[in-house]
Write a protein that holds these residues in place. Structure first.
Motif, mmCIF file in Angstrom:
data_model
loop_
_atom_site.group_PDB
_atom_site.id
_atom_site.type_symbol
_atom_site.label_atom_id
_atom_site.label_comp_id
_atom_site.label_asym_id
_atom_site.label_seq_id
_atom_site.Cartn_x
_atom_site.Cartn_y
_atom_site.Cartn_z
ATOM 1 N N GLU A 192 0.696 -1.368 -0.053
ATOM 2 C CA GLU A 192 -0.018 -0.109 0.029
ATOM 3 C C GLU A 192 0.828 1.210 -0.137
ATOM 4 O O GLU A 192 0.394 2.192 -0.554
ATOM 5 N N LEU A 193 1.974 1.017 0.735
ATOM 6 C CA LEU A 193 2.725 2.402 0.995
ATOM 7 C C LEU A 193 4.264 2.282 0.500
ATOM 8 O O LEU A 193 4.766 1.148 0.743
ATOM 9 N N GLN A 194 4.762 3.155 -0.287
ATOM 10 C CA GLN A 194 6.185 2.907 -0.560
ATOM 11 C C GLN A 194 6.782 4.315 -0.015
ATOM 12 O O GLN A 194 6.440 5.389 -0.656
ATOM 13 N N HIS A 195 7.773 4.207 0.755
ATOM 14 C CA HIS A 195 8.370 5.642 1.344
ATOM 15 C C HIS A 195 9.775 5.409 1.373
ATOM 16 O O HIS A 195 10.507 4.497 2.049
ATOM 17 N N LEU A 196 10.418 6.499 0.754
ATOM 18 C CA LEU A 196 11.889 6.504 0.563
ATOM 19 C C LEU A 196 12.213 8.068 1.287
ATOM 20 O O LEU A 196 13.508 8.174 1.818
ATOM 21 N N ALA A 197 11.766 9.206 0.755
ATOM 22 C CA ALA A 197 11.969 10.306 1.320
ATOM 23 C C ALA A 197 11.995 10.789 2.833
ATOM 24 O O ALA A 197 10.618 10.380 3.448
ATOM 25 N N ALA A 198 13.049 11.064 3.493
ATOM 26 C CA ALA A 198 12.819 11.884 4.660
ATOM 27 C C ALA A 198 12.426 13.097 4.527
ATOM 28 O O ALA A 198 12.323 13.882 3.421
ATOM 29 N N SER A 199 12.788 14.168 5.441
ATOM 30 C CA SER A 199 12.618 15.705 5.374
ATOM 31 C C SER A 199 13.236 16.340 4.353
ATOM 32 O O SER A 199 12.619 17.067 3.399
ATOM 33 N N ALA A 201 14.492 15.181 1.517
ATOM 34 C CA ALA A 201 13.879 14.810 0.103
ATOM 35 C C ALA A 201 12.410 15.401 -0.016
ATOM 36 O O ALA A 201 12.116 15.796 -1.207
ATOM 37 N N THR A 202 11.846 15.281 1.040
ATOM 38 C CA THR A 202 10.396 15.776 1.004
ATOM 39 C C THR A 202 10.353 17.224 0.405
ATOM 40 O O THR A 202 9.440 17.908 -0.411
ATOM 41 N N LEU A 203 11.159 17.959 0.954
ATOM 42 C CA LEU A 203 11.277 19.525 0.838
ATOM 43 C C LEU A 203 11.780 19.831 -0.430
ATOM 44 O O LEU A 203 11.348 20.936 -1.040
ATOM 45 N N ARG A 204 12.733 19.111 -1.018
ATOM 46 C CA ARG A 204 13.528 19.574 -2.126
ATOM 47 C C ARG A 204 13.500 18.484 -3.479
ATOM 48 O O ARG A 204 13.835 19.019 -4.516
ATOM 49 N N SER A 205 13.012 17.280 -3.214
ATOM 50 C CA SER A 205 13.048 16.362 -4.191
ATOM 51 C C SER A 205 11.665 15.822 -4.438
ATOM 52 O O SER A 205 11.507 14.516 -4.186
ATOM 53 N N PRO A 206 10.908 16.420 -5.283
ATOM 54 C CA PRO A 206 9.399 15.823 -5.341
ATOM 55 C C PRO A 206 9.400 14.431 -6.186
ATOM 56 O O PRO A 206 8.543 13.578 -6.211
ATOM 57 N N HIS A 207 10.734 14.094 -7.171
ATOM 58 C CA HIS A 207 10.650 12.819 -7.723
ATOM 59 C C HIS A 207 10.708 11.660 -7.048
ATOM 60 O O HIS A 207 10.702 10.481 -7.314
ATOM 61 N N LEU A 208 11.031 11.861 -5.370
ATOM 62 C CA LEU A 208 11.532 11.038 -4.630
ATOM 63 C C LEU A 208 10.270 10.618 -3.488
ATOM 64 O O LEU A 208 10.324 10.035 -2.686
ATOM 65 N N HIS A 209 9.121 11.207 -3.818
ATOM 66 C CA HIS A 209 7.950 11.255 -2.832
ATOM 67 C C HIS A 209 7.407 9.877 -2.778
ATOM 68 O O HIS A 209 6.852 9.330 -1.770
ATOM 69 N N TYR A 210 7.147 9.316 -4.003
ATOM 70 C CA TYR A 210 6.567 8.069 -3.997
ATOM 71 C C TYR A 210 4.908 8.291 -3.738
ATOM 72 O O TYR A 210 4.661 9.317 -3.855
ATOM 73 N N ASN A 211 4.536 7.361 -2.877
ATOM 74 C CA ASN A 211 3.130 7.751 -2.379
ATOM 75 C C ASN A 211 3.002 7.812 -0.900
ATOM 76 O O ASN A 211 1.964 8.050 0.098
ATOM 77 N N ALA A 212 4.205 8.085 -0.088
ATOM 78 C CA ALA A 212 4.278 8.245 1.141
ATOM 79 C C ALA A 212 5.939 8.736 1.435
ATOM 80 O O ALA A 212 6.681 8.568 0.909
ATOM 81 N N VAL A 213 5.826 9.835 2.422
ATOM 82 C CA VAL A 213 7.041 10.264 3.111
ATOM 83 C C VAL A 213 7.041 10.150 4.170
ATOM 84 O O VAL A 213 6.082 9.879 5.123
ATOM 85 N N ARG A 214 8.439 10.149 4.965
ATOM 86 C CA ARG A 214 8.829 9.997 6.416
ATOM 87 C C ARG A 214 9.439 11.086 6.822
ATOM 88 O O ARG A 214 10.620 11.362 6.442
ATOM 89 N N VAL A 215 8.901 11.990 7.438
ATOM 90 C CA VAL A 215 9.593 13.137 7.866
ATOM 91 C C VAL A 215 9.702 13.451 9.470
ATOM 92 O O VAL A 215 8.966 12.769 10.154
ATOM 93 N N GLY A 216 10.882 13.917 9.838
ATOM 94 C CA GLY A 216 11.104 14.052 11.251
ATOM 95 C C GLY A 216 11.216 15.408 11.537
ATOM 96 O O GLY A 216 10.448 16.241 11.923
ATOM 97 N N VAL A 217 12.519 15.987 11.091
ATOM 98 C CA VAL A 217 12.843 17.411 11.394
ATOM 99 C C VAL A 217 11.996 18.486 11.029
ATOM 100 O O VAL A 217 11.527 19.399 11.629
ATOM 101 N N ALA A 218 11.457 18.157 9.908
ATOM 102 C CA ALA A 218 10.596 19.116 9.232
ATOM 103 C C ALA A 218 9.127 19.389 9.890
ATOM 104 O O ALA A 218 8.574 20.515 9.883
ATOM 105 N N ALA A 219 8.734 18.270 10.658
ATOM 106 C CA ALA A 219 7.595 18.119 11.482
ATOM 107 C C ALA A 219 7.617 19.283 12.552
ATOM 108 O O ALA A 219 6.794 19.717 13.219
ATOM 109 N N TYR A 220 9.008 19.250 13.060
ATOM 110 C CA TYR A 220 9.218 20.316 14.226
ATOM 111 C C TYR A 220 9.643 21.688 13.625
ATOM 112 O O TYR A 220 10.038 22.477 14.514
ATOM 113 N N GLY A 221 9.404 21.910 12.317
ATOM 114 C CA GLY A 221 9.515 23.111 11.917
ATOM 115 C C GLY A 221 11.130 23.811 11.772
ATOM 116 O O GLY A 221 11.174 24.819 11.521
#
Length: 373
Positions: A192-199, A201-221
């Motif tokens: 169901e989910l494919q996740h490669l990007a952390a914060s 790649a989430t913020l700078r590389s849309p081609h790496l988003h797949y259908n889920a992202v896994r963020v740490g430091v971005a969630a803390y602002g």
């Protein structure tokens, strides 16, 4: 005397920002005590903002979230050899599985409890940490397909972790990840989910988003980049680290300050004592490095050697305006006039992640819903 205010609106905003950028599922990582912010505080706010899954490193962290009342989906992926997967299955915690032994151990736990376990297969695409190496994929995927067909497990996702070693290496890892996804599908499993990007790649590389992202430091602002601020990325720092003035003293020129007298006052001034120190995560090496805090909205320098429990600031011309108990802000949102945490991390030649994750247990984490402190 020591408070880390955690802005719930900031966390909700940051998770919403990530959802806006990606349009897919968002896994918010709250390992290491929510990067020092308080795991349960962050998890609750993230789920309110639409996070799909809450991520932790290990099972102990995941179980602690369950005990604190977090009932949304939780995923953990770093397992010791004695980890009790039956506890995970019993608490409906999803596990990241990196090898065949872990997979079989999880299957045994599920069979023991008579309950289907949910997992995400972790593959190594180049970071060289945990995750199945390419030579082990076929056997791992075949066994996962067998167990899923038998109803013992549900393979919800497949994931990997980028090394952040530049765009070319990111793309090579993505190509390997594509191979892993194809191999899993060929084995008869549709994740169901494919996740490669952390914060980053989430913020700078849309081609790496797949259908889920896994963020740490971005969630803390906070920004994962040296060349971009939080505000430039549309993020709001969630933590404001505060203390207070507990002593004020006027001193003449020539007064030595704290251990070793490595700071000597050049002119008559006023010193303020603040009860937070290196035991609370304030790097001792900040002494003499040019770090500052805000008092009465004004920047004032840290002087003298930082102690285990306290440090000293030169409040100089502010002395007549100050009293005991007045607040001191060590770092926070620079858009509100506070020192950014990146001052500390820059002076320490490290990353903002390390500073916030190192804030000690004596610092009280206080969730703040709104602007009122």
């Amino acid at each position: 005397m020591r408070v880390a205010e955690i802005s719930l609106p900031a966390i909700r905003h940051n998770v919403a920002r990530v959802r806006e950028l990606t349009g897919g599922a968002v896994i918010v990582v709250v390992k290491a005590g929510g990067y020092g912010h308080g795991a349960a505080i962050v998890a609750a706010a993230a789920l309110e903002a639409g996070a799909t899954i809450i991520g932790t490193a290990d099972l102990e962290e995941a179980l602690a979230l369950r005990e604190s009342g977090i009932d949304g989906p939780i995923l953990c992926w770093l397992h010791g050899v004695r980890a009790d997967f039956a506890d995970a299955v019993g608490a409906d915690i999803e596990l990241g599985i990196s090898d065949l032994d872990q997979l079989n151990k999880l299957a045994d736990a599920a069979a023991q409890l008579g309950k289907r376990a949910t997992l995400h297969l972790k593959v190594d695409t180049g970071l060289s940490r945990n995750g199945a190496s390419p030579g082990a994929w076929d056997e791992l995927f075949a066994r996962a397909a067998e167990l899923e067909a038998a109803g013992t497990v549900r393979v919800r996702g497949i994931f990997s972790h980028l090394a952040n070693a530049g765009d070319e290496n990111d793309r090579l890892q993505a190509a390997r990840f594509d191979e892993a996804i194809a191999g899993l599908r060929a084995a008869g499993v549709e994740p169901e989910l494919q996740h490669l990007a952390a914060s980053a790649a989430t913020l700078r590389s849309p081609h790496l988003h797949y259908n889920a992202v896994r963020v740490g430091v971005a969630a803390y602002g906070l920004s994962p980049f040296a060349d971009k601020t939080s505000a430039q990325l549309g993020l709001i720092p969630a933590m404001t680290l505060r203390s207070e003035i507990v002593a004020l003293r006027g001193v003449p020129a020539g007064t030595g300050v704290s251990y070793g007298f490595n700071h000597v006052c050049e002119t008559p001034t006023t010193l303020a004592l603040v009860p937070i120190g290196y035991a609370d995560g304030m790097p001792r090496a900040l002494n003499g490095a040019g770090a500052w805090v805000t008092v009465a909205g004004e920047p004032r320098p840290i002087v003298g050697r930082i102690g285990m429990d306290q440090f000293i600031i030169d409040v100089g011309p502010l002395a007549g305006r100050l009293k005991l108990g007045d607040p001191v802000v060590l770092f926070g949102d620079p858009e509100r006039g506070y020192p950014p945490v990146e001052i500390w991390s820059g002076l320490m030649r490290t990353i903002n992640y390390e500073i916030i994750a190192s804030i000690g247990p004596r610092v009280l984490r206080v969730p703040v819903d709104g602007d009122a402190a």
